[in-house]
Design a protein around this motif. Structure first.
Motif, PDB file in Angstrom:
ATOM      1  N   MET A   1       0.850  -1.184   0.000  1.00 27.11           N
ATOM      2  CA  MET A   1       0.000   0.000   0.000  1.00 27.11           C
ATOM      3  C   MET A   1       0.889   1.239   0.000  1.00 27.11           C
ATOM      4  O   MET A   1       1.827   1.345   0.804  1.00 27.11           O
ATOM      5  CB  MET A   1      -0.895  -0.013   1.246  1.00 27.11           C
ATOM      6  N   ALA A   2       0.622   2.167  -0.888  1.00 30.01           N
ATOM      7  CA  ALA A   2       1.451   3.363  -1.019  1.00 30.01           C
ATOM      8  C   ALA A   2       1.263   4.264   0.183  1.00 30.01           C
ATOM      9  O   ALA A   2       0.220   4.277   0.827  1.00 30.01           O
ATOM     10  CB  ALA A   2       1.089   4.109  -2.303  1.00 30.01           C
ATOM     11  N   LYS A   3       2.309   5.053   0.476  1.00 33.73           N
ATOM     12  CA  LYS A   3       2.223   6.003   1.574  1.00 33.73           C
ATOM     13  C   LYS A   3       1.369   7.197   1.166  1.00 33.73           C
ATOM     14  O   LYS A   3       1.122   7.453   0.001  1.00 33.73           O
ATOM     15  CB  LYS A   3       3.615   6.475   1.955  1.00 33.73           C
ATOM     16  N   ALA A   4       0.974   7.974   2.193  1.00 34.26           N
ATOM     17  CA  ALA A   4       0.194   9.185   1.934  1.00 34.26           C
ATOM     18  C   ALA A   4       1.127  10.332   1.568  1.00 34.26           C
ATOM     19  O   ALA A   4       2.302  10.342   1.925  1.00 34.26           O
ATOM     20  CB  ALA A   4      -0.622   9.534   3.173  1.00 34.26           C
ATOM     21  N   TRP A   5       0.603  11.282   0.831  1.00 37.26           N
ATOM     22  CA  TRP A   5       1.405  12.441   0.469  1.00 37.26           C
ATOM     23  C   TRP A   5       0.547  13.699   0.533  1.00 37.26           C
ATOM     24  O   TRP A   5      -0.692  13.623   0.514  1.00 37.26           O
ATOM     25  CB  TRP A   5       2.019  12.265  -0.919  1.00 37.26           C
ATOM     26  N   ILE A   6       1.222  14.853   0.630  1.00 37.51           N
ATOM     27  CA  ILE A   6       0.529  16.136   0.798  1.00 37.51           C
ATOM     28  C   ILE A   6       0.505  16.896  -0.528  1.00 37.51           C
ATOM     29  O   ILE A   6       1.518  16.962  -1.238  1.00 37.51           O
ATOM     30  CB  ILE A   6       1.207  16.993   1.878  1.00 37.51           C
ATOM     31  N   VAL A   7      -0.624  17.475  -0.838  1.00 32.52           N
ATOM     32  CA  VAL A   7      -0.798  18.265  -2.055  1.00 32.52           C
ATOM     33  C   VAL A   7      -1.192  19.694  -1.644  1.00 32.52           C
ATOM     34  O   VAL A   7      -2.057  19.879  -0.789  1.00 32.52           O
ATOM     35  CB  VAL A   7      -1.901  17.661  -2.957  1.00 32.52           C
ATOM     36  N   ASP A   8      -0.500  20.679  -2.281  1.00 27.85           N
ATOM     37  CA  ASP A   8      -0.859  22.078  -2.059  1.00 27.85           C
ATOM     38  C   ASP A   8      -1.926  22.442  -3.089  1.00 27.85           C
ATOM     39  O   ASP A   8      -1.643  22.596  -4.282  1.00 27.85           O
ATOM     40  CB  ASP A   8       0.376  22.964  -2.231  1.00 27.85           C
ATOM     41  N   ARG A   9      -3.138  22.633  -2.637  1.00 34.38           N
ATOM     42  CA  ARG A   9      -4.246  22.883  -3.557  1.00 34.38           C
ATOM     43  C   ARG A   9      -4.167  24.275  -4.194  1.00 34.38           C
ATOM     44  O   ARG A   9      -4.854  24.548  -5.173  1.00 34.38           O
ATOM     45  CB  ARG A   9      -5.593  22.742  -2.826  1.00 34.38           C
ATOM     46  N   TRP A  10      -3.385  25.133  -3.600  1.00 32.41           N
ATOM     47  CA  TRP A  10      -3.311  26.503  -4.109  1.00 32.41           C
ATOM     48  C   TRP A  10      -2.190  26.694  -5.137  1.00 32.41           C
ATOM     49  O   TRP A  10      -1.939  27.801  -5.589  1.00 32.41           O
ATOM     50  CB  TRP A  10      -3.116  27.494  -2.955  1.00 32.41           C
ATOM     51  N   GLN A  11      -1.504  25.604  -5.432  1.00 36.71           N
ATOM     52  CA  GLN A  11      -0.465  25.665  -6.465  1.00 36.71           C
ATOM     53  C   GLN A  11      -0.663  24.527  -7.451  1.00 36.71           C
ATOM     54  O   GLN A  11      -1.247  23.499  -7.121  1.00 36.71           O
ATOM     55  CB  GLN A  11       0.940  25.549  -5.844  1.00 36.71           C
ATOM     56  N   ARG A  12      -0.135  24.766  -8.684  1.00 36.18           N
ATOM     57  CA  ARG A  12      -0.139  23.680  -9.652  1.00 36.18           C
ATOM     58  C   ARG A  12       1.165  23.728 -10.435  1.00 36.18           C
ATOM     59  O   ARG A  12       1.842  24.760 -10.484  1.00 36.18           O
ATOM     60  CB  ARG A  12      -1.336  23.789 -10.594  1.00 36.18           C
ATOM     61  N   ILE A  13       1.513  22.604 -11.022  1.00 34.22           N
ATOM     62  CA  ILE A  13       2.754  22.503 -11.796  1.00 34.22           C
ATOM     63  C   ILE A  13       2.438  22.723 -13.276  1.00 34.22           C
ATOM     64  O   ILE A  13       1.584  22.017 -13.843  1.00 34.22           O
ATOM     65  CB  ILE A  13       3.423  21.131 -11.596  1.00 34.22           C
ATOM     66  N   ASP A  14       3.115  23.708 -13.865  1.00 38.31           N
ATOM     67  CA  ASP A  14       2.938  23.956 -15.309  1.00 38.31           C
ATOM     68  C   ASP A  14       3.518  22.775 -16.071  1.00 38.31           C
ATOM     69  O   ASP A  14       4.706  22.442 -15.919  1.00 38.31           O
ATOM     70  CB  ASP A  14       3.656  25.243 -15.718  1.00 38.31           C
ATOM     71  N   PRO A  15       2.721  22.107 -16.887  1.00 38.54           N
ATOM     72  CA  PRO A  15       3.205  20.899 -17.586  1.00 38.54           C
ATOM     73  C   PRO A  15       4.309  21.200 -18.601  1.00 38.54           C
ATOM     74  O   PRO A  15       5.091  20.313 -18.924  1.00 38.54           O
ATOM     75  CB  PRO A  15       1.955  20.365 -18.273  1.00 38.54           C
ATOM     76  N   ASP A  16       4.385  22.412 -19.061  1.00 41.11           N
ATOM     77  CA  ASP A  16       5.415  22.745 -20.061  1.00 41.11           C
ATOM     78  C   ASP A  16       6.734  23.142 -19.409  1.00 41.11           C
ATOM     79  O   ASP A  16       7.798  22.686 -19.815  1.00 41.11           O
ATOM     80  CB  ASP A  16       4.913  23.892 -20.960  1.00 41.11           C
ATOM     81  N   THR A  17       6.651  23.984 -18.378  1.00 42.30           N
ATOM     82  CA  THR A  17       7.890  24.494 -17.767  1.00 42.30           C
ATOM     83  C   THR A  17       8.279  23.756 -16.501  1.00 42.30           C
ATOM     84  O   THR A  17       9.421  23.848 -16.050  1.00 42.30           O
ATOM     85  CB  THR A  17       7.719  25.984 -17.431  1.00 42.30           C
ATOM     86  N   GLY A  18       7.327  23.062 -15.892  1.00 42.73           N
ATOM     87  CA  GLY A  18       7.618  22.383 -14.634  1.00 42.73           C
ATOM     88  C   GLY A  18       7.630  23.319 -13.448  1.00 42.73           C
ATOM     89  O   GLY A  18       7.941  22.903 -12.334  1.00 42.73           O
ATOM     90  N   ARG A  19       7.271  24.556 -13.666  1.00 43.34           N
ATOM     91  CA  ARG A  19       7.286  25.510 -12.573  1.00 43.34           C
ATOM     92  C   ARG A  19       5.944  25.504 -11.830  1.00 43.34           C
ATOM     93  O   ARG A  19       4.900  25.185 -12.390  1.00 43.34           O
ATOM     94  CB  ARG A  19       7.547  26.913 -13.120  1.00 43.34           C
ATOM     95  N   LYS A  20       6.048  25.924 -10.542  1.00 42.51           N
ATOM     96  CA  LYS A  20       4.835  26.041  -9.737  1.00 42.51           C
ATOM     97  C   LYS A  20       4.136  27.353 -10.081  1.00 42.51           C
ATOM     98  O   LYS A  20       4.770  28.406 -10.133  1.00 42.51           O
ATOM     99  CB  LYS A  20       5.178  26.027  -8.254  1.00 42.51           C
ATOM    100  N   THR A  21       2.873  27.281 -10.296  1.00 43.46           N
ATOM    101  CA  THR A  21       2.079  28.474 -10.595  1.00 43.46           C
ATOM    102  C   THR A  21       0.855  28.490  -9.695  1.00 43.46           C
ATOM    103  O   THR A  21       0.529  27.487  -9.042  1.00 43.46           O
ATOM    104  CB  THR A  21       1.622  28.479 -12.062  1.00 43.46           C
ATOM    105  N   LYS A  22       0.184  29.627  -9.658  1.00 43.18           N
ATOM    106  CA  LYS A  22      -1.016  29.732  -8.838  1.00 43.18           C
ATOM    107  C   LYS A  22      -2.134  28.890  -9.433  1.00 43.18           C
ATOM    108  O   LYS A  22      -2.326  28.847 -10.638  1.00 43.18           O
ATOM    109  CB  LYS A  22      -1.465  31.183  -8.757  1.00 43.18           C
ATOM    110  N   SER A  23      -2.854  28.243  -8.521  1.00 46.44           N
ATOM    111  CA  SER A  23      -4.004  27.445  -8.949  1.00 46.44           C
ATOM    112  C   SER A  23      -5.246  28.315  -8.927  1.00 46.44           C
ATOM    113  O   SER A  23      -5.355  29.251  -8.124  1.00 46.44           O
ATOM    114  CB  SER A  23      -4.199  26.254  -8.005  1.00 46.44           C
ATOM    115  N   PRO A  24      -6.195  28.025  -9.792  1.00 42.02           N
ATOM    116  CA  PRO A  24      -7.474  28.742  -9.726  1.00 42.02           C
ATOM    117  C   PRO A  24      -8.171  28.575  -8.366  1.00 42.02           C
ATOM    118  O   PRO A  24      -9.072  29.336  -8.029  1.00 42.02           O
ATOM    119  CB  PRO A  24      -8.300  28.105 -10.849  1.00 42.02           C
ATOM    120  N   GLN A  25      -7.734  27.553  -7.559  1.00 38.71           N
ATOM    121  CA  GLN A  25      -8.344  27.284  -6.264  1.00 38.71           C
ATOM    122  C   GLN A  25      -7.754  28.155  -5.157  1.00 38.71           C
ATOM    123  O   GLN A  25      -8.214  28.080  -4.010  1.00 38.71           O
ATOM    124  CB  GLN A  25      -8.147  25.800  -5.892  1.00 38.71           C
ATOM    125  N   GLN A  26      -6.714  28.952  -5.475  1.00 37.73           N
ATOM    126  CA  GLN A  26      -6.037  29.708  -4.428  1.00 37.73           C
ATOM    127  C   GLN A  26      -7.033  30.604  -3.683  1.00 37.73           C
ATOM    128  O   GLN A  26      -7.813  31.338  -4.278  1.00 37.73           O
ATOM    129  CB  GLN A  26      -4.925  30.586  -5.020  1.00 37.73           C
TER     130      GLN A  26
END
Length: 420
Positions: A1-26
């Motif tokens: 069984m995989a371990k749990a992990w934490i997700v920041d809902r207010w950020q997302r990873i840009d699929p092209d640049t790999g950079r963190k950007t603001k999420s629409p949920q912020q």
């Protein structure tokens, strides 16, 4: 069984640049989410999630990740859906799982569950109840402030604080329900474990002597003018039967010539009153004193084998609670024993004390009373056996003197003989 992990809902990873950007949920809802995979019974995995307002500290995402990981490693992981099961539903399943308990015991569990446990915990999620809450509840049971569900007619009875023995039964039942939930991985802990309960204060044993038992028997007959009541008191006081064993005794199980009676059943209380097995679950044969044979003979002669030995005036069985009010309480007063406040069960103690005073050993008393083990007899009546302490200390003194004489040097022994 995989371990749990934490997700920041207010950020997302840009699929092209790999950079963190603001999420629409912020700025919307809780920022942190814990994701983990849960193994399902069909072998597939289900993605589970839970949101948190803070990442660190008490009640945080990190704390939850730690608890999930630890429970997975320990093999005690429970699904959030399971931990949200209502306590009342788990309690019902627990009772259904009890296949081999006596009906009277099941009735008591159902009564305590309905009256005391479910009013407090029935609507709560099984995994949300804490030890501190259990401790507070135990205190409320003791002070009479715990919620309850008990009515007689249209009047709700507000009880005083419960006795220590009653609280013990209620708390043990509650702990057993949590243990059942743990076995099914519906919760990871038993909040009842380690909770202190009030200690029971043992009621002083009331032991009546021969003359007092006889006065009770005479008073019972004087009140009702019925030999049945006199014989019942004497049977309880000299044979040591439990009152509901005596009231369930049938004519066919009594052999007056052999001075024996076979105890095979007792009146028990379930949803209704019924004839069940004795407390130990086993039949036993008891001895009847010679004088009691004459008392019982008018009650059994000419009666069919299935008739009760102790019958109501109009025939049929006698109900214990009715007999206590109609005969026993009045006989105690008439016999001048109000200060001792004896109960019918105290006649069982009287019978045991008379057997012990007459020289019966623990095994004989155990068999007569129907205790499951001799240790049970000793737990209750050990103080009634002579202690023989002086016999032991005198024997030790004699052994010491003999050993010291044997250890004297030969010359010393010769000198001692010469002086003599």
């Amino acid at each position: 069984m995989a371990k749990a992990w934490i997700v920041d809902r207010w950020q997302r990873i840009d699929p092209d640049t790999g950079r963190k950007t603001k999420s629409p949920q912020q700025g919307r809802g809780s920022r942190w989410r814990v994701d983990w995979y849960e193994d399902k019974a069909d072998g597939t995995k289900a993605l589970r999630s839970r949101s948190f307002k803070v990442k660190s500290g008490i009640g945080s995402a990190e704390e939850f990740v730690t608890s999930i990981d630890n429970s997975m490693r320990a093999g005690i992981y429970s699904s959030p859906e399971d931990s949200r099961r209502k306590f009342r539903l788990v309690a019902d399943e627990f009772l259904q799982s009890k296949k081999s308990i006596k009906d009277s015991y099941r009735y008591r569990l159902e009564r305590d569950l309905k009256t005391w446990v479910n009013p407090k915990w029935g609507g709560r999620a099984i995994g949300s109840i804490t030890r501190h809450e259990i401790e507070s509840w135990v205190n409320d049971l003791q002070t009479g402030t715990a919620p309850f569900d008990y009515t007689r007619g249209n009047v709700s009875l507000s009880p005083d604080g419960l006795s220590a023995s009653s609280i013990k039964g209620i708390v043990v039942l509650t702990g057993s329900i949590f243990k059942y939930a743990m076995r099914h991985n519906w919760t990871t802990a038993n909040p009842v474990d380690g909770v202190d309960r009030p200690k029971a204060t043992k009621k002083p044993m009331v032991i009546l002597g021969h003359a007092e038992v006889e006065r009770l028997a005479a008073s019972a007959k004087q009140l009702t003018e019925d030999q049945t009541d006199r014989a019942l008191v004497l049977t309880l006081g000299y044979v040591g039967l439990r009152i509901n064993e005596a009231l369930a005794l049938q004519v066919g199980k009594v052999d007056l010539d052999a001075r024996r009676a076979t105890i095979m059943q007792t009146w028990s209380q379930g949803a209704t009153r019924y004839l069940g097995t004795p407390k130990s679950g086993k039949a036993r044969t008891v001895s009847l004193p010679g004088f009691l044979v004459a008392e019982l003979r008018p009650l059994v002669e000419g009666q069919p084998p299935d008739a009760f030995v102790f019958r109501a005036a109009r025939g049929g069985d006698i109900h214990e609670s009715n007999w206590r009010g109609r005969v026993w309480a009045k006989a105690v007063t008439l016999a001048g024993l109000e200060s001792k406040k004896p109960t019918p069960h105290d006649l069982r103690h009287a019978a045991a004390s008379m057997m012990i005073a007459s020289g019966a050993d623990v095994k004989v008393v155990q068999l007569q009373l129907g205790h499951a083990r001799a240790t049970e007899t000793l737990d209750v009546y050990a103080h009634l056996w002579p202690d023989h302490l002086d016999v032991v200390s005198d024997a030790v003194e004699l052994a010491r003197a003999a050993a010291l004489r044997a250890s004297e040097p030969p010359t010393d022994r010769g000198q001692a003989r010469a002086k003599t």
